[in-house]
Enzyme design. Structure first.
Site, PDB file in Angstrom:
ATOM      1  N   THR A 192     -56.437 -63.655 -35.424  1.00 17.73           N
ATOM      2  CA  THR A 192     -56.325 -64.844 -34.586  1.00 17.73           C
ATOM      3  C   THR A 192     -54.883 -65.027 -34.103  1.00 17.73           C
ATOM      4  O   THR A 192     -53.930 -64.515 -34.707  1.00 17.73           O
ATOM      5  CB  THR A 192     -56.741 -66.108 -35.356  1.00 17.73           C
ATOM      6  OG1 THR A 192     -55.795 -66.334 -36.424  1.00 17.73           O
ATOM      7  CG2 THR A 192     -58.148 -65.977 -35.925  1.00 17.73           C
TER       8      THR A 192
ATOM      9  N   GLU B 134     -55.276 -52.103 -32.310  1.00 21.00           N
ATOM     10  CA  GLU B 134     -56.118 -53.296 -32.339  1.00 21.00           C
ATOM     11  C   GLU B 134     -55.546 -54.405 -31.469  1.00 21.00           C
ATOM     12  O   GLU B 134     -56.252 -55.000 -30.646  1.00 21.00           O
ATOM     13  CB  GLU B 134     -56.254 -53.819 -33.778  1.00 21.00           C
ATOM     14  CG  GLU B 134     -57.375 -53.195 -34.558  1.00 21.00           C
ATOM     15  CD  GLU B 134     -58.056 -54.199 -35.475  1.00 21.00           C
ATOM     16  OE1 GLU B 134     -59.224 -53.969 -35.794  1.00 21.00           O
ATOM     17  OE2 GLU B 134     -57.425 -55.200 -35.859  1.00 21.00           O
ATOM     18  N   ARG B 135     -54.253 -54.674 -31.619  1.00 21.43           N
ATOM     19  CA  ARG B 135     -53.668 -55.855 -30.988  1.00 21.43           C
ATOM     20  C   ARG B 135     -53.038 -55.556 -29.634  1.00 21.43           C
ATOM     21  O   ARG B 135     -53.183 -56.341 -28.696  1.00 21.43           O
ATOM     22  CB  ARG B 135     -52.671 -56.489 -31.960  1.00 21.43           C
ATOM     23  CG  ARG B 135     -53.424 -57.104 -33.138  1.00 21.43           C
ATOM     24  CD  ARG B 135     -52.604 -57.395 -34.349  1.00 21.43           C
ATOM     25  NE  ARG B 135     -53.483 -57.930 -35.395  1.00 21.43           N
ATOM     26  CZ  ARG B 135     -53.096 -58.208 -36.645  1.00 21.43           C
ATOM     27  NH1 ARG B 135     -51.847 -57.991 -37.004  1.00 21.43           N
ATOM     28  NH2 ARG B 135     -53.958 -58.679 -37.520  1.00 21.43           N
TER      29      ARG B 135
ATOM     30  N   ARG C 192     -62.843 -71.093   1.769  1.00 21.79           N
ATOM     31  CA  ARG C 192     -63.439 -72.419   1.589  1.00 21.79           C
ATOM     32  C   ARG C 192     -62.586 -73.466   2.289  1.00 21.79           C
ATOM     33  O   ARG C 192     -61.364 -73.538   2.079  1.00 21.79           O
ATOM     34  CB  ARG C 192     -63.533 -72.733   0.096  1.00 21.79           C
ATOM     35  CG  ARG C 192     -64.090 -74.118  -0.224  1.00 21.79           C
ATOM     36  CD  ARG C 192     -65.584 -74.186   0.002  1.00 21.79           C
ATOM     37  NE  ARG C 192     -66.166 -75.319  -0.702  1.00 21.79           N
ATOM     38  CZ  ARG C 192     -66.304 -76.539  -0.177  1.00 21.79           C
ATOM     39  NH1 ARG C 192     -65.901 -76.775   1.060  1.00 21.79           N
ATOM     40  NH2 ARG C 192     -66.850 -77.500  -0.885  1.00 21.79           N
TER      41      ARG C 192
END
Length: 414
Positions: free
Chosen positions: A370, A244-245, A270
């Protein structure tokens, strides 16, 4: 530039992942961001056909028998398409498969893992509930033992793939009288009677992944669909925190790369005041910072992946994975911020995909725990390790390396 860490087999896999990424049509990316595509079935089917998913699992179950370094490398490459592509790729091929491969039966692997890695079926992990996110052990979903099956009731939300999944990995309370950690079990739940995709979320970014609220009402779950032991869902959960992490962190790098790449090209072309804006330090230094953050993130990812592959002690891995998730996601968000900043107003429009990447990566520090939770874990494990080593006399007492270190009356703690 980190290819020196890869062997020839891993380099070949990296090229396969890049070749796959090149085939994804621009329109699919646009349609997902516009929520015209609710779940990227064709993308996952093709990834499965190319045998790119779950590369670290045994070949017997459809993987390639590789390692976590290989997995992180693939996740980064997939993330280049967009964060949601990597999310949907990882939820099934890494999170759900990980639970079944590590804790499931051979029958479960044959029925669910092999076709999932082939891209024939899809899966979602059901963890978060309406009443809370990071409070995993406070789950209110229940599974009641009825002899040859369980009856499942409850709701889960923010489920990536909830719209398209054929089966779900669901955690539910099976012993209401036990301590929270000792009363949860893990189940494979097929999309069947009583399973409803109730609500599709309108997200700021990471659209097209079928993020939904799932409702389970009197769902019959066969006994053979329990993953791991009864009331031992915490063991499954703990091992899944790695994919997951760590997986989240790796894919975030890939998702940030296009923004820095685009900003590099834009600022090279640019012109302002008669010369390319890249020649102004106010611009080039921000690009330099972004590149440095991405390289530092990769270094942390590969170090942590190698630690997991080496089987380093669980507590140290817990800290390293949490550090990786926190540092990498925040570093990538800063890198994308810099990319948008040096492009000026055009970066804030949909003329370039930087604004989409900016929106998508805001999720990175929120989901799969979180970053505040990551900080809590890091602090907890660091303090425990410090006092363990200190008590064992394993490290030099550096506190004494001062002229007046023996001034005991000055060392007041209460």
């Amino acid at each position: 530039m980190f290819d020196y860490l890869l062997n020839e087999k891993q380099k070949q896999l990296k090229q396969e992942a890049r070749d796959f990424v090149k085939t994804i049509p621009r329109q699919m990316i646009l349609d997902m961001d516009a929520d015209k595509i609710r779940f990227p079935r064709e993308f996952l089917q093709e990834a499965g056909r190319r045998n790119l998913m779950g590369c670290r699992y045994p070949e017997k179950w459809g993987g390639r028998g590789m390692d976590w370094v290989s997995t992180c490398m693939v996740m980064e490459e997939i993330g280049v398409l967009g964060y949601i592509f990597a999310c949907t790729f990882g939820v099934g091929a890494e999170l759900v498969c990980d639970a079944i491969v590590l804790h499931g039966t051979d029958a479960q692997k044959e029925k669910y893992v092999k076709p999932l890695l082939k891209g024939e079926i899809f899966a979602a992990e059901c963890l978060t509930e309406p009443r809370g996110g990071s409070d995993f052990f406070g789950t209110t979903t229940t599974a009641v033992d009825k002899g040859d099956h369980f009856v499942l009731n409850g709701q889960k939300r923010f489920i990536v793939g909830g719209e398209g999944a054929d089966f779900f990995l669901v955690y539910a309370k099976t012993d209401p009288d036990a301590e929270p950690r000792n009363g949860i079990s893990c189940f494979i739940v097929d999309r069947t009677d009583g399973v409803e995709t109730k609500y599709l979320y309108c997200l700021m970014g990471c659209r097209g992944g079928g993020a939904a609220r799932m409702v389970f009402k009197d769902v019959k779950v066969p006994k053979e669909n329990r993953v791991g032991g009864l009331n031992q869902g915490v063991k499954v959960f703990n091992t899944m925190m790695i994919p997951e992490r760590l997986g989240t962190a790796a894919m975030t790098i890939g998702a940030a790369v296009p923004a820095v790449d685009i900003a590099t090209g834009y600022t090279s072309k640019r012109k302002a005041f008669g010369r390319p804006v890249a020649q102004f330090q106010g611009v080039s230094f921000q690009v330099a910072e972004a590149v440095t953050l991405l390289d530092a993130a990769r270094a942390m990812i590969y170090t942590t992946a190698r630690a997991v592959d080496a089987g380093i002690h669980d507590k140290q891995i817990r800290r390293l994975v949490s550090e990786s998730k926190k540092f990498v996601t925040e570093s990538c968000q800063k890198a994308v911020h810099n990319a948008m900043q040096v492009m000026g107003g055009i970066g804030y429009t949909n003329i370039y995909p930087v604004e989409r990447i900016f929106r998508d990566l805001r999720l990175a520090s929120i989901w799969t725990g979180t970053n505040e939770v990551m900080a809590m874990i890091i602090a907890n494990e660091w303090y425990k390790a410090y006092w363990k080593d200190k008590s064992a006399g394993k490290i030099r007492d550096m506190e004494e390396d001062a002229q007046e270190s023996l001034a005991a009356d000055e060392k007041i703690f209460e």
